[in-house]
Write a protein that holds these residues in place. Structure first.
Motif, PDB file in Angstrom:
ATOM      1  N   GLY A 177       0.774  -1.237   0.000  1.00 16.88           N
ATOM      2  CA  GLY A 177       0.000   0.000   0.000  1.00 16.88           C
ATOM      3  C   GLY A 177       0.802   1.282   0.000  1.00 16.88           C
ATOM      4  N   GLU A 178       2.123   1.187   0.002  1.00 18.38           N
ATOM      5  CA  GLU A 178       2.969   2.380   0.051  1.00 18.38           C
ATOM      6  C   GLU A 178       3.212   2.930  -1.356  1.00 18.38           C
ATOM      7  OE1 GLU A 178       6.513   3.288   2.871  1.00 18.38           O
ATOM      8  OE2 GLU A 178       7.353   2.181   1.190  1.00 18.38           O
TER       9      GLU A 178
ATOM     10  N   LEU B  24      -4.983  -3.282 -16.020  1.00 14.86           N
ATOM     11  CA  LEU B  24      -6.125  -4.102 -16.456  1.00 14.86           C
ATOM     12  C   LEU B  24      -6.252  -5.399 -15.662  1.00 14.86           C
ATOM     13  CD1 LEU B  24      -6.062  -3.800 -20.353  1.00 14.86           C
ATOM     14  CD2 LEU B  24      -7.923  -3.096 -18.830  1.00 14.86           C
ATOM     15  N   HIS B  25      -5.126  -6.010 -15.290  1.00 12.74           N
ATOM     16  CA  HIS B  25      -5.157  -7.295 -14.596  1.00 12.74           C
ATOM     17  C   HIS B  25      -5.132  -7.131 -13.080  1.00 12.74           C
ATOM     18  CE1 HIS B  25      -1.029  -6.111 -14.770  1.00 12.74           C
ATOM     19  NE2 HIS B  25      -0.574  -7.171 -14.148  1.00 12.74           N
ATOM     20  N   ARG B  26      -5.374  -5.908 -12.608  1.00 13.41           N
ATOM     21  CA  ARG B  26      -5.433  -5.600 -11.179  1.00 13.41           C
ATOM     22  C   ARG B  26      -4.159  -6.007 -10.439  1.00 13.41           C
ATOM     23  NH1 ARG B  26      -9.295  -3.559 -13.269  1.00 13.41           N
ATOM     24  NH2 ARG B  26     -11.484  -3.692 -12.616  1.00 13.41           N
ATOM     25  N   PRO B  27      -3.006  -5.492 -10.845  1.00 14.79           N
ATOM     26  CA  PRO B  27      -1.760  -5.860 -10.150  1.00 14.79           C
ATOM     27  C   PRO B  27      -1.725  -5.296  -8.745  1.00 14.79           C
ATOM     28  CG  PRO B  27      -1.366  -4.015 -11.630  1.00 14.79           C
ATOM     29  CD  PRO B  27      -2.773  -4.476 -11.896  1.00 14.79           C
ATOM     30  N   ARG B  28      -1.038  -6.000  -7.867  1.00 13.96           N
ATOM     31  CA  ARG B  28      -0.880  -5.516  -6.505  1.00 13.96           C
ATOM     32  C   ARG B  28       0.197  -4.435  -6.422  1.00 13.96           C
ATOM     33  NH1 ARG B  28      -4.175  -4.948  -3.679  1.00 13.96           N
ATOM     34  NH2 ARG B  28      -2.894  -5.043  -1.799  1.00 13.96           N
ATOM     35  N   LEU B  29       1.182  -4.506  -7.315  1.00 14.51           N
ATOM     36  CA  LEU B  29       2.315  -3.574  -7.288  1.00 14.51           C
ATOM     37  C   LEU B  29       2.510  -2.986  -8.676  1.00 14.51           C
ATOM     38  CD1 LEU B  29       4.869  -2.293  -6.056  1.00 14.51           C
ATOM     39  CD2 LEU B  29       6.054  -4.467  -6.425  1.00 14.51           C
ATOM     40  N   LEU B  30       2.552  -1.663  -8.745  1.00 11.34           N
ATOM     41  CA  LEU B  30       2.702  -0.959 -10.021  1.00 11.34           C
ATOM     42  C   LEU B  30       4.034  -0.228 -10.039  1.00 11.34           C
ATOM     43  CD1 LEU B  30       1.492   0.035 -12.720  1.00 11.34           C
ATOM     44  CD2 LEU B  30       0.451   1.929 -11.450  1.00 11.34           C
ATOM     45  N   PHE B  31       4.829  -0.501 -11.077  1.00 13.67           N
ATOM     46  CA  PHE B  31       6.096   0.201 -11.284  1.00 13.67           C
ATOM     47  C   PHE B  31       5.880   1.326 -12.298  1.00 13.67           C
ATOM     48  CE2 PHE B  31       7.517  -3.935  -9.781  1.00 13.67           C
ATOM     49  CZ  PHE B  31       8.557  -3.616  -8.924  1.00 13.67           C
ATOM     50  N   LEU B  32       6.266   2.540 -11.920  1.00 11.77           N
ATOM     51  CA  LEU B  32       6.159   3.701 -12.798  1.00 11.77           C
ATOM     52  C   LEU B  32       7.545   4.306 -12.968  1.00 11.77           C
ATOM     53  CD1 LEU B  32       3.025   5.475 -11.222  1.00 11.77           C
ATOM     54  CD2 LEU B  32       3.063   4.041 -13.269  1.00 11.77           C
ATOM     55  N   ASP B  33       8.044   4.309 -14.198  1.00  9.33           N
ATOM     56  CA  ASP B  33       9.365   4.859 -14.471  1.00  9.33           C
ATOM     57  C   ASP B  33       9.203   6.246 -15.088  1.00  9.33           C
ATOM     58  OD1 ASP B  33      12.052   5.207 -14.839  1.00  9.33           O
ATOM     59  OD2 ASP B  33      12.288   3.641 -16.344  1.00  9.33           O
ATOM     60  N   GLU B  34       9.522   7.280 -14.312  1.00  5.31           N
ATOM     61  CA  GLU B  34       9.384   8.671 -14.765  1.00  5.31           C
ATOM     62  C   GLU B  34       7.985   8.915 -15.351  1.00  5.31           C
ATOM     63  OE1 GLU B  34      11.563  11.117 -14.414  1.00  5.31           O
ATOM     64  OE2 GLU B  34      13.248   9.944 -13.667  1.00  5.31           O
ATOM     65  N   PRO B  35       6.930   8.813 -14.541  1.00  2.00           N
ATOM     66  CA  PRO B  35       5.561   8.824 -15.086  1.00  2.00           C
ATOM     67  C   PRO B  35       5.136  10.117 -15.755  1.00  2.00           C
ATOM     68  CG  PRO B  35       5.531   8.943 -12.688  1.00  2.00           C
ATOM     69  CD  PRO B  35       6.944   8.619 -13.087  1.00  2.00           C
ATOM     70  N   THR B  36       5.774  11.251 -15.444  1.00  2.00           N
ATOM     71  CA  THR B  36       5.323  12.513 -16.057  1.00  2.00           C
ATOM     72  C   THR B  36       6.415  13.216 -16.851  1.00  2.00           C
ATOM     73  OG1 THR B  36       5.845  13.852 -14.092  1.00  2.00           O
ATOM     74  CG2 THR B  36       3.648  12.861 -14.196  1.00  2.00           C
ATOM     75  N   ILE B  37       7.458  12.484 -17.236  1.00  2.00           N
ATOM     76  CA  ILE B  37       8.534  13.122 -17.986  1.00  2.00           C
ATOM     77  C   ILE B  37       7.999  13.681 -19.308  1.00  2.00           C
ATOM     78  CG2 ILE B  37       9.265  10.989 -19.140  1.00  2.00           C
ATOM     79  CD1 ILE B  37      12.166  11.991 -18.786  1.00  2.00           C
TER      80      ILE B  37
ATOM     81  N   HIS C 177      -4.607  10.828 -10.857  1.00  3.17           N
ATOM     82  CA  HIS C 177      -4.984   9.445 -11.146  1.00  3.17           C
ATOM     83  C   HIS C 177      -4.108   8.447 -10.384  1.00  3.17           C
ATOM     84  CE1 HIS C 177      -7.277  11.271 -14.463  1.00  3.17           C
ATOM     85  NE2 HIS C 177      -8.009  10.180 -14.380  1.00  3.17           N
ATOM     86  N   ILE C 178      -2.851   8.777 -10.170  1.00  2.00           N
ATOM     87  CA  ILE C 178      -1.991   7.909  -9.362  1.00  2.00           C
ATOM     88  C   ILE C 178      -2.513   7.849  -7.928  1.00  2.00           C
ATOM     89  CG2 ILE C 178       0.309   7.668  -8.350  1.00  2.00           C
ATOM     90  CD1 ILE C 178       1.429   8.806 -10.994  1.00  2.00           C
ATOM     91  N   ARG C 179      -2.897   9.010  -7.392  1.00  2.00           N
ATOM     92  CA  ARG C 179      -3.473   9.031  -6.041  1.00  2.00           C
ATOM     93  C   ARG C 179      -4.757   8.213  -5.979  1.00  2.00           C
ATOM     94  NH1 ARG C 179      -2.367  14.814  -6.462  1.00  2.00           N
ATOM     95  NH2 ARG C 179      -0.517  15.370  -5.223  1.00  2.00           N
ATOM     96  N   GLN C 180      -5.559   8.300  -7.034  1.00  2.00           N
ATOM     97  CA  GLN C 180      -6.829   7.571  -7.066  1.00  2.00           C
ATOM     98  C   GLN C 180      -6.604   6.067  -7.119  1.00  2.00           C
ATOM     99  OE1 GLN C 180      -9.487   9.703  -6.786  1.00  2.00           O
ATOM    100  NE2 GLN C 180     -10.602   7.858  -6.174  1.00  2.00           N
ATOM    101  N   LEU C 181      -5.574   5.636  -7.851  1.00  6.63           N
ATOM    102  CA  LEU C 181      -5.222   4.217  -7.874  1.00  6.63           C
ATOM    103  C   LEU C 181      -4.938   3.718  -6.469  1.00  6.63           C
ATOM    104  CD1 LEU C 181      -2.759   3.826 -10.897  1.00  6.63           C
ATOM    105  CD2 LEU C 181      -5.030   2.809 -10.679  1.00  6.63           C
ATOM    106  N   ARG C 182      -4.152   4.489  -5.755  1.00  6.13           N
ATOM    107  CA  ARG C 182      -3.795   4.117  -4.380  1.00  6.13           C
ATOM    108  C   ARG C 182      -5.045   4.055  -3.503  1.00  6.13           C
ATOM    109  NH1 ARG C 182      -3.552   2.582  -0.332  1.00  6.13           N
ATOM    110  NH2 ARG C 182      -2.252   3.004   1.495  1.00  6.13           N
ATOM    111  N   ALA C 183      -5.927   5.029  -3.658  1.00  6.91           N
ATOM    112  CA  ALA C 183      -7.113   5.105  -2.804  1.00  6.91           C
ATOM    113  C   ALA C 183      -8.137   4.020  -3.141  1.00  6.91           C
ATOM    114  CB  ALA C 183      -7.758   6.486  -2.941  1.00  6.91           C
ATOM    115  N   ASP C 184      -8.362   3.773  -4.432  1.00 13.10           N
ATOM    116  CA  ASP C 184      -9.436   2.864  -4.844  1.00 13.10           C
ATOM    117  C   ASP C 184      -9.031   1.395  -4.820  1.00 13.10           C
ATOM    118  OD1 ASP C 184     -10.805   5.192  -5.270  1.00 13.10           O
ATOM    119  OD2 ASP C 184     -11.256   4.828  -7.371  1.00 13.10           O
ATOM    120  N   PHE C 185      -7.770   1.106  -5.139  1.00 13.95           N
ATOM    121  CA  PHE C 185      -7.342  -0.288  -5.286  1.00 13.95           C
ATOM    122  C   PHE C 185      -6.284  -0.713  -4.269  1.00 13.95           C
ATOM    123  CE2 PHE C 185      -8.668   1.107  -9.570  1.00 13.95           C
ATOM    124  CZ  PHE C 185      -9.714   0.206  -9.779  1.00 13.95           C
ATOM    125  N   ASP C 186      -5.878   0.206  -3.389  1.00 15.30           N
ATOM    126  CA  ASP C 186      -4.832  -0.088  -2.414  1.00 15.30           C
ATOM    127  C   ASP C 186      -3.564  -0.593  -3.102  1.00 15.30           C
ATOM    128  OD1 ASP C 186      -3.888  -0.065   0.199  1.00 15.30           O
ATOM    129  OD2 ASP C 186      -4.347  -2.178   0.507  1.00 15.30           O
TER     130      ASP C 186
END
Length: 278
Positions: A42-43, A163-176, A189-198
């Motif tokens: 969840g971090e 799409l497959h509901r991963p538990r851990l998402l890796f983002l490499d430079e998401p807003t470059i 949207h990143i904050r919403q992912l954390r809030a909605d799907f933990d």
């Protein structure tokens, strides 16, 4: 689609990510050096460091794209070497490089990824519709991705990875390469992912304001070594600088300003990515 479950240890005891003396060498050159790291479920964890510090190599090992030279790493309790298939099912990965196909529509890109993730036919349409709605892309679903703005493309790529509901998402430079408005939208949207799907999120960024806005803890790499790790308060306490900003701590631990570090390579990469996202 249910998540795979490690065969040992309770779910409560298993962190999202753990490395123990994780090392990667290329010939005689050590790129990641005996790295120990734990990221709880969840971090939102931010990995910081100048270009060449080992961030990309670390992510490649954690996402099973590159085998370690020595040491161990596990994702959701699965070993990245011996249980690579389970690891891939448990993670999503949004690379810095463009991963959406401009010659397909947004819907078609998501359909391709749904098939790659082996989502059942019965589930595909619902998952795609939910992903488009979550990322505010319904109106553009039937448009070619080549017509999308940079922010829309990034949101589509995040949708693909979820799409497959991963538990851990890796983002490499998401807003470059994105403008401030697009960056704010992706942040939301990143904050919403954390809030909605933990969802646990492990991200790299060169933007200290982005790290502060999204991450609860930070790891700072220097020459392949994890030289600092913790919350802003913990990094301040460890440095003895009670009021230091994250920029100042970055300079302290890496010996470079976040702006100057790897300036040529970062500028080249940013401009290349900006052109592809434009």
């Amino acid at each position: 689609m249910s998540h795979p479950t490690p065969s040992s240890a309770s779910a409560e005891a298993v962190p999202a990510l753990r490395t123990q003396a994780l090392t990667r060498r290329f010939g005689t050159h050590t790129v990641v050096d005996a790295l120990d790291l734990v990221v709880p479920e969840g971090e939102v964890f931010g990995l910081l460091g100048r270009n060449g510090a080992g961030k990309s190599t670390l992510i490649k090992m954690l996402t099973t794209l590159l085998p370690p030279s020595s040491g161990q790493a596990s994702i959701e309790g699965f070993d990245v070497v011996s249980q690579a298939t389970q690891v891939r099912a448990a993670i999503g990965y949004v690379p810095q490089a463009l991963s959406a196909d401009g010659e397909l529509t947004g819907y078609e890109n998501l359909l391709v990824f749904a098939r790659l993730y082996d989502i059942s036919r019965a589930e595909r349409s619902r998952r795609i519709a939910e992903a488009l709605a979550f990322m505010d892309l319904q109106a553009a679903a039937q448009q070619l991705v080549a017509t999308y703005s940079g922010g829309m493309i990034r949101r589509l790529e995040i949708a693909q990875s979820m799409l497959h509901r991963p538990r851990l998402l890796f983002l490499d430079e998401p807003t470059i390469g994105l403008d401030p408005v697009a960056r704010d939208t992706v942040w939301a949207h990143i904050r919403q992912l954390r809030a909605d799907f933990d969802t646990t999120i492990f991200m790299t960024t060169h933007y200290m304001d982005e790290a502060l806005a999204l991450c609860s803890r930070f790891g700072i790499l220097r020459a392949g070594k994890l030289v600092a790790c913790g919350s802003l308060a913990e990094l301040r306490a460890a440095s003895g600088q009670a009021t230091a900003t994250l920029d100042e701590l970055f300079i302290l631990y890496t010996g470079e300003t976040s702006e100057a570090a790897g300036a040529y390579n970062e500028t080249s990469g940013t401009r290349h990515t900006s052109q592809r996202l434009a």
